[in-house]
Design a protein around this motif. Structure first.
Motif, PDB file in Angstrom:
ATOM      1  N   ARG B  94      20.971 -31.350  42.424  1.00  0.00           N
ATOM      2  CA  ARG B  94      21.072 -32.257  42.680  1.00  0.00           C
ATOM      3  C   ARG B  94      21.380 -31.262  44.204  1.00  0.00           C
ATOM      4  N   GLU B  95      21.223 -31.136  44.604  1.00  0.00           N
ATOM      5  CA  GLU B  95      21.671 -29.448  45.734  1.00  0.00           C
ATOM      6  C   GLU B  95      20.623 -28.798  45.761  1.00  0.00           C
ATOM      7  N   ARG B  96      20.035 -28.937  44.430  1.00  0.00           N
ATOM      8  CA  ARG B  96      18.266 -28.420  45.074  1.00  0.00           C
ATOM      9  C   ARG B  96      17.508 -29.669  45.510  1.00  0.00           C
ATOM     10  N   PHE B  97      17.304 -30.343  44.691  1.00  0.00           N
ATOM     11  CA  PHE B  97      16.604 -31.509  45.342  1.00  0.00           C
ATOM     12  C   PHE B  97      17.686 -32.739  46.294  1.00  0.00           C
ATOM     13  N   PRO B  98      18.029 -32.290  47.869  1.00  0.00           N
ATOM     14  CA  PRO B  98      18.903 -33.396  47.898  1.00  0.00           C
ATOM     15  C   PRO B  98      18.389 -35.007  48.771  1.00  0.00           C
ATOM     16  N   GLU B  99      17.142 -34.904  48.220  1.00  0.00           N
ATOM     17  CA  GLU B  99      16.393 -35.991  48.806  1.00  0.00           C
ATOM     18  C   GLU B  99      16.280 -36.857  47.465  1.00  0.00           C
ATOM     19  N   VAL B 100      17.172 -36.864  46.332  1.00  0.00           N
ATOM     20  CA  VAL B 100      16.503 -37.512  45.614  1.00  0.00           C
ATOM     21  C   VAL B 100      18.123 -38.241  45.045  1.00  0.00           C
ATOM     22  N   THR B 101      17.998 -39.653  45.306  1.00  0.00           N
ATOM     23  CA  THR B 101      19.464 -39.949  45.446  1.00  0.00           C
ATOM     24  C   THR B 101      19.732 -41.827  45.005  1.00  0.00           C
ATOM     25  N   SER B 102      18.271 -42.102  43.843  1.00  0.00           N
ATOM     26  CA  SER B 102      18.252 -43.140  43.560  1.00  0.00           C
ATOM     27  C   SER B 102      19.148 -42.950  42.098  1.00  0.00           C
ATOM     28  N   ARG B 103      18.907 -43.668  41.271  1.00  0.00           N
ATOM     29  CA  ARG B 103      19.574 -43.856  39.986  1.00  0.00           C
ATOM     30  C   ARG B 103      18.704 -43.310  38.867  1.00  0.00           C
ATOM     31  N   LYS B 104      17.359 -43.968  39.436  1.00  0.00           N
ATOM     32  CA  LYS B 104      16.237 -43.387  38.436  1.00  0.00           C
ATOM     33  C   LYS B 104      15.601 -42.954  38.570  1.00  0.00           C
ATOM     34  N   GLN B 105      16.017 -42.314  39.781  1.00  0.00           N
ATOM     35  CA  GLN B 105      14.694 -41.032  40.372  1.00  0.00           C
ATOM     36  C   GLN B 105      15.690 -39.343  39.824  1.00  0.00           C
ATOM     37  N   LYS B 106      17.144 -39.613  39.837  1.00  0.00           N
ATOM     38  CA  LYS B 106      17.945 -38.617  39.258  1.00  0.00           C
ATOM     39  C   LYS B 106      18.041 -38.430  37.617  1.00  0.00           C
ATOM     40  N   ARG B 107      17.634 -39.521  37.108  1.00  0.00           N
ATOM     41  CA  ARG B 107      17.244 -39.795  35.853  1.00  0.00           C
ATOM     42  C   ARG B 107      16.510 -38.857  35.054  1.00  0.00           C
ATOM     43  N   ILE B 108      14.870 -38.969  36.224  1.00  0.00           N
ATOM     44  CA  ILE B 108      14.897 -38.135  35.945  1.00  0.00           C
ATOM     45  C   ILE B 108      14.442 -36.539  36.336  1.00  0.00           C
TER      46      ILE B 108
END
Lengths: 278, 425
Positions: B94-108
């Motif tokens: 999450r720290e590496r990709f702070p732009e990822v926020t949505s649940r679906k994207q986080k799962r990916i």
């Protein structure tokens, strides 16, 4: 009798040679064989052979191929035991003791009656180990020093010591043919046998190596009784005191070597030594 | 017609030469066919399996924070067992990709790293003093990421038909360009047991299983086989009973190996109740299977010792026992060893009988002894070849390469032994 006798025009009838010409008996024989029959399965190889071997004599056995001389020799220390189909009957005595007594152990017999074979067959081990093996298994030496002594003495008696004393740890198979055969003789005398059987010991050797072995046989005859089978009549004439002529499984003639080669009594012996067959 | 001998000979000469040429050509064609098949096989296996020796790793800085790990009391061992190791990795991603926020994207995002990577964090934290510190680790990437990096997944396909979605592609490309996603030597493949995650699966467990099995096989089949061979060749009387035994031994050498597996199942597992999947049973079954080979080759080796050596020893007054053990046996030893090694090589590659005695189980743990459940290399290959994941295809071939390597080494050893100790008379 199922022998093919028509091969030789001279041997038309077995009755001509089925009784032995010459003096069989000697005084105080070392070995004494009476009525010896040997057969391989159905095929009889030796017929009713009677022969004495005197102490410290060299007796040679000659005759055409397949005459049974090697078979007879191999009976003298029961080497024929290894051939399952081989049956030996008759009395074979070593100093009065029956060597085919079922209760007799062949191990001490073969220690007393040693054998040198047609083809030099040293063990693929060092020269030292080749000679030391016999004394080792029979427990003839208690210490390493004693064993060293036996090895040296045997190699000296076999006339090989000077040639190999610096390389006793090298394989015996690396020696030349004549040296190998002398190594085999050294191996045999290391056990201090009373009788040495030699089955065509020079047939695989060149003339010089042969001469060397013949000299050796002469030297050894002072201490050992030697029975030698040979194809070479010159060899028999050179080394032996008495000569036995075998023919198709029968002992045809036995006599002093001089008599056999200069004045044979039997016509088959004469024919063989003059080279008419064989 | 009065032809001289030489004329007759010359007439047939051409035909004879012709026959020789045809025979030579036929032989050459056969050899080349065999060679071509071998090259094709090796090319396929190496081409497929080479990738298994490398694996994509993702470099991540990990904060080993007690709070993220959910460890309140570091002295409580149970808390360590159930700590949230995956949480540390997720936090780092999450720290590496702070732009990822949505649940679906986080799962990916989380799926980029192998689900088994948390074990690596757990292992690292066996050193309890690291709690609260920050470390940078190369963690194995998920097998889909690995397949994409190795080019097995076609980026040009429409997203629907592709296992790696467009969003994952952007993340992967980002990691690659920042040097945080690299192919490295696949340590896991050589140090892990089986796993349902290809990137966590290795052949170490099955290699050890094979090792334990072969040790049992060797310990049983070599002495028994050699003793049987010596008895049959040197001591046995020639009679019908011995003939019968000989025929049976020769027949056993040709029995399909699965029959030995059924024998093991019926006797060792059902009658004696020995547990399934353990190297001891596998070793016994393979020993029974290789015994005929060992006996036959040992007898041949004994028979090849020239009779003159036996005569020499017997003529000196050696007993039968001394003749055999001082002379014949040492001379036959290289031949016996060669035969045994070839038998062992066959046992190493054997699969069918082991399926019968449960060696086909899914064993994750590395076997530590002869009685631990284990599988063996060829069975591992069989298991992986059944798996649908693309990454298992290359691992199957990778394991085959290793197995072939062992077989080549063993057969090479046999040839080397034969040449080194071969006696010439």
């Amino acid at each position: 009798m199922s022998m093919n006798e028509s091969n030789h025009s001279l041997s038309s009838n077995a009755s001509e040679y089925s009784t032995t010409t010459g003096q069989i008996e000697v005084e105080n024989p070392k070995m004494s064989m009476r009525n010896v029959d040997v057969s391989y399965g159905d095929k009889q190889a030796i017929f009713n052979v009677n022969l004495d071997i005197a102490k410290n004599e060299v007796i040679s056995m000659i005759g055409p191929s397949g005459c049974g001389k090697s078979t007879f020799l191999r009976c003298l220390n029961r080497m024929n035991d290894t051939i399952e189909s081989c049956k030996v009957s008759g009395d074979l005595l070593l100093e009065g003791q029956d060597i085919y007594d079922p209760k007799l152990d062949v191990v001490p017999l073969r220690a007393r009656v040693g054998m040198v074979f047609q083809k030099p067959n040293p063990f693929p081990k060092s020269i030292y180990d080749n000679v030391a093996y016999g004394p080792h298994i029979h427990g003839l030496a208690n210490t390493k020093f004693e064993l060293d002594e036996i090895v040296e003495k045997s190699l000296k008696k076999a006339g090989l010591w000077d040639e190999v004393k610096d390389r006793l740890d090298q394989p015996g198979t690396g020696l030349s043919g004549g040296q190998q055969q002398r190594l085999c003789i050294a191996r045999t005398i290391a056990v201090s046998p009373e009788v040495i059987l030699m089955d065509e010991p020079c047939s695989a050797l060149d003339p010089i190596a042969t001469a060397r072995i013949e000299e050796l046989i002469d030297e050894l005859s002072a201490n050992y009784t030697i029975a030698i089978v040979t194809h070479s009549m010159q060899q028999a004439a050179r080394v032996s005191h008495r000569t036995a002529y075998f023919h198709l499984g029968y002992l045809v003639e036995i006599g002093s070597t001089d008599d056999i080669f200069t004045n044979p009594s039997h016509k088959l012996t004469e024919a063989y030594i003059t080279g008419r067959f064989g | 017609m009065n032809l001289t001998t030489i004329e007759i000979v010359n007439k047939t000469l051409k035909k004879r030469r012709q026959k020789e040429r045809v025979f030579r050509a036929a032989g050459l064609v056969s050899v080349l066919t065999g060679l071509a098949a071998l090259v094709f096989l090796l090319h396929t296996i190496v081409g497929n399996g080479w990738g298994a020796f490398t694996q994509s790793y993702i470099q991540l800085p990990l904060k080993l924070d007690a709070q993220v790990l959910r460890i309140d009391n570091p002295l409580d061992e149970e808390e360590w067992d159930y700590a949230n190791y995956a949480g540390v990795i997720k936090a780092s991603l999450r720290e590496r990709f702070p732009e990822v926020t949505s649940r679906k994207q986080k799962r990916i995002l989380y799926r980029l790293v192998s689900p088994g990577a948390s074990f690596q964090v757990k292992q690292l934290l066996d050193d309890r003093s690291l709690l609260g510190s920050e470390v940078t680790l190369w963690l194995p990437a998920d097998d889909d990421v690995d397949s994409l990096i190795k080019g097995y997944i076609n980026r040009e396909l429409p997203e629907k038909e592709r296992r790696v979605k467009d969003f994952a592609l952007t993340l992967i490309d980002d990691l690659v360009s920042s040097g945080q996603l690299e192919r490295k030597f696949n340590v896991i493949f050589f140090s892990a047991g089986d796993s349902s995650e290809p990137e966590q699966a290795g052949i170490y467990g099955s290699m050890l299983g094979s090792f334990f099995t072969l040790v049992v096989t060797l310990i049983l089949s070599f002495p028994i086989g050699v003793a049987a061979a010596i008895y049959l060749e040197e001591f046995a009387p020639k009679n019908r009973f011995i003939d019968l035994i000989e025929i049976n031994i020769n027949n056993l050498a040709a029995v399909p190996s699965i029959v030995f597996g059924l024998l093991g199942l019926a006797i060792f597992l059902n009658v004696f109740g020995i547990p399934r999947s353990i190297p001891i049973v596998a070793g016994i079954v393979l020993a029974i299977m290789t015994l005929p080979t060992v006996i036959i080759s040992s007898r041949a080796a004994l028979g090849a010792v020239p009779p003159s050596i036996r005569e020499a020893a017997l003529g000196l007054g050696a007993s039968k026992m001394q003749t055999i053990f001082d002379h014949v046996f040492p001379l036959a030893m290289p031949g016996m060893l060669t035969g045994s090694i070839i038998g062992m090589a066959r046992a190493l590659g054997e699969t069918a009988p082991l399926l019968m005695i449960g060696m086909v189980a899914f064993v994750v743990d590395i076997p530590g002894s002869f009685t631990d459940p284990a599988t063996v290399l060829p069975v591992q290959i069989f298991l992986w070849s059944d798996s649908p994941e693309r990454a298992f295809v290359e691992r199957t071939s990778g394991a085959i390469i290793i197995l072939l390597l062992f077989l080549v080494i063993m057969n090479g050893l046999a040839v080397w032994l034969r040449n080194k100790f071969e006696q010439r008379w």
